[in-house]
Scaffold this motif. Structure first.
Motif, mmCIF file in Angstrom:
data_model
loop_
_atom_site.group_PDB
_atom_site.id
_atom_site.type_symbol
_atom_site.label_atom_id
_atom_site.label_comp_id
_atom_site.label_asym_id
_atom_site.label_seq_id
_atom_site.Cartn_x
_atom_site.Cartn_y
_atom_site.Cartn_z
ATOM 1 N N PRO A 1 0.380 5.784 -2.625
ATOM 2 C CA PRO A 1 -0.075 6.661 -1.528
ATOM 3 C C PRO A 1 -1.287 7.495 -1.893
ATOM 4 O O PRO A 1 -1.877 8.134 -1.024
ATOM 5 C CB PRO A 1 1.157 7.550 -1.288
ATOM 6 C CG PRO A 1 1.880 7.574 -2.599
ATOM 7 C CD PRO A 1 1.657 6.221 -3.207
ATOM 8 N N GLN A 2 -1.670 7.525 -3.180
ATOM 9 C CA GLN A 2 -2.837 8.309 -3.576
ATOM 10 C C GLN A 2 -4.138 7.719 -3.052
ATOM 11 O O GLN A 2 -5.149 8.421 -2.964
ATOM 12 C CB GLN A 2 -2.909 8.421 -5.106
ATOM 13 C CG GLN A 2 -1.753 9.163 -5.747
ATOM 14 C CD GLN A 2 -0.534 8.278 -5.947
ATOM 15 O OE1 GLN A 2 -0.580 7.085 -5.630
ATOM 16 N NE2 GLN A 2 0.551 8.844 -6.457
ATOM 17 N N HIS B 1 0.816 -1.212 0.000
ATOM 18 C CA HIS B 1 0.000 0.000 0.000
ATOM 19 C C HIS B 1 0.850 1.263 0.000
ATOM 20 O O HIS B 1 0.377 2.335 -0.391
ATOM 21 C CB HIS B 1 -0.938 0.003 1.213
ATOM 22 C CG HIS B 1 -0.210 0.004 2.523
ATOM 23 N ND1 HIS B 1 0.448 -1.106 3.009
ATOM 24 C CD2 HIS B 1 -0.031 0.978 3.448
ATOM 25 C CE1 HIS B 1 0.988 -0.819 4.175
ATOM 26 N NE2 HIS B 1 0.718 0.439 4.457
ATOM 27 N N THR B 2 2.107 1.163 0.408
ATOM 28 C CA THR B 2 2.976 2.336 0.387
ATOM 29 C C THR B 2 3.388 2.716 -1.026
ATOM 30 O O THR B 2 3.852 3.829 -1.250
ATOM 31 C CB THR B 2 4.237 2.065 1.217
ATOM 32 O OG1 THR B 2 4.921 0.904 0.691
ATOM 33 C CG2 THR B 2 3.879 1.795 2.671
ATOM 34 N N ASN C 1 -6.596 6.207 -0.231
ATOM 35 C CA ASN C 1 -6.823 6.237 1.211
ATOM 36 C C ASN C 1 -7.090 4.803 1.663
ATOM 37 O O ASN C 1 -8.231 4.330 1.693
ATOM 38 C CB ASN C 1 -8.009 7.151 1.547
ATOM 39 C CG ASN C 1 -8.150 7.396 3.036
ATOM 40 O OD1 ASN C 1 -7.649 6.645 3.864
ATOM 41 N ND2 ASN C 1 -8.825 8.476 3.388
ATOM 42 N N TRP C 2 -6.032 4.098 2.012
ATOM 43 C CA TRP C 2 -6.142 2.677 2.318
ATOM 44 C C TRP C 2 -6.901 2.422 3.605
ATOM 45 O O TRP C 2 -7.572 1.401 3.749
ATOM 46 C CB TRP C 2 -4.752 2.051 2.395
ATOM 47 C CG TRP C 2 -4.084 1.969 1.068
ATOM 48 C CD1 TRP C 2 -3.096 2.772 0.570
ATOM 49 C CD2 TRP C 2 -4.369 1.015 0.030
ATOM 50 N NE1 TRP C 2 -2.748 2.381 -0.702
ATOM 51 C CE2 TRP C 2 -3.511 1.308 -1.049
ATOM 52 C CE3 TRP C 2 -5.257 -0.041 -0.079
ATOM 53 C CZ2 TRP C 2 -3.519 0.572 -2.230
ATOM 54 C CZ3 TRP C 2 -5.276 -0.778 -1.248
ATOM 55 C CH2 TRP C 2 -4.413 -0.470 -2.312
#
Length: 206
Positions: free
Chosen positions: A114-115, A110-111, A117-118
């Motif tokens: 970054p766009q 997920h890094t 919103n996890w």
């Protein structure tokens, strides 16, 4: 007697010097392989997440969803089969979606994006799985044929629904704490940036 000197063809000296310069030049076309190695090298297993409450809950959800799907797949005869088809779809889809999220967070993938919103995406996914398992389990419990596999699937469905519900509650609490403590989060990011040796540019006071 000295023989006639052999004249070098024009441009040969320049070619040799250019080859030597190219051989000793430090600028070699190795940009793309280094970039790909950096991308794959940054993928690592996040043991801290896997040992946290959210990581453990995700793993339990994957296992229980798979067990519920296996139980409903063992049902050979049904009439009507709408409840079984619904439960089969819910258990299979939640197993896949939750497994994908577990891989994304467990490997820090997920890094890389970054766009997105996890935190919110995971919250919506977990809440949707909770509602889906609740509806599928209620329908299957109301229309089951007293088959052992169906009864066991209903039990697994309600259990995994509770686990998804706990996960949703914890995700909501985490999101509320994150919204209430923005200063602590910014201080953490500032300390993390300083520990890496990066310098933040501060606007000058007029």
């Amino acid at each position: 007697m000295v023989g006639p000197s052999r004249a070098e063809p024009p441009g040969s000296g320049e070619t040799a010097s250019s080859e030597d310069t190219g051989a000793s030049s430090p600028y070699q076309p190795t940009t793309e392989p280094v970039r790909s190695m950096d991308v794959f090298g940054s993928v690592r297993c996040d043991l801290q997440y896997l040992r946290s409450h959210f990581g453990i809950l995700k793993a339990v959800e994957v296992i229980l969803s798979l067990m519920a799907f296996i139980c409903i797949e063992t049902v050979m005869t049904c009439s009507p089969c709408s409840a079984i088809y619904l439960f089969e779809f819910v258990s299979c889809s939640t197993f896949i979606v939750t497994g994908v999220f577990l891989l994304i967070f467990g490997l820090n993938l997920h890094t890389k994006v970054p766009q997105v919103n996890w935190s919110l995406t995971d919250l919506v996914s977990t809440a949707s799985c909770t509602v889906s398992f609740f509806l599928a389990s209620v329908v299957l419990a109301a229309l089951n044929h007293q088959n052992g596999a169906e009864i066991l699937a209903v039990i697994y469905g309600f259990v995994v629904m509770v686990v998804y519900g706990v996960n949703t509650y914890l995700a909501v609490q985490r999101r509320r704490l994150g919204e209430q403590c923005p200063l602590q989060a910014s201080e953490y990011m500032r300390a993390r940036t300083a520990s890496r040796g990066e310098v933040e540019t501060q606007p000058e006071l007029q």
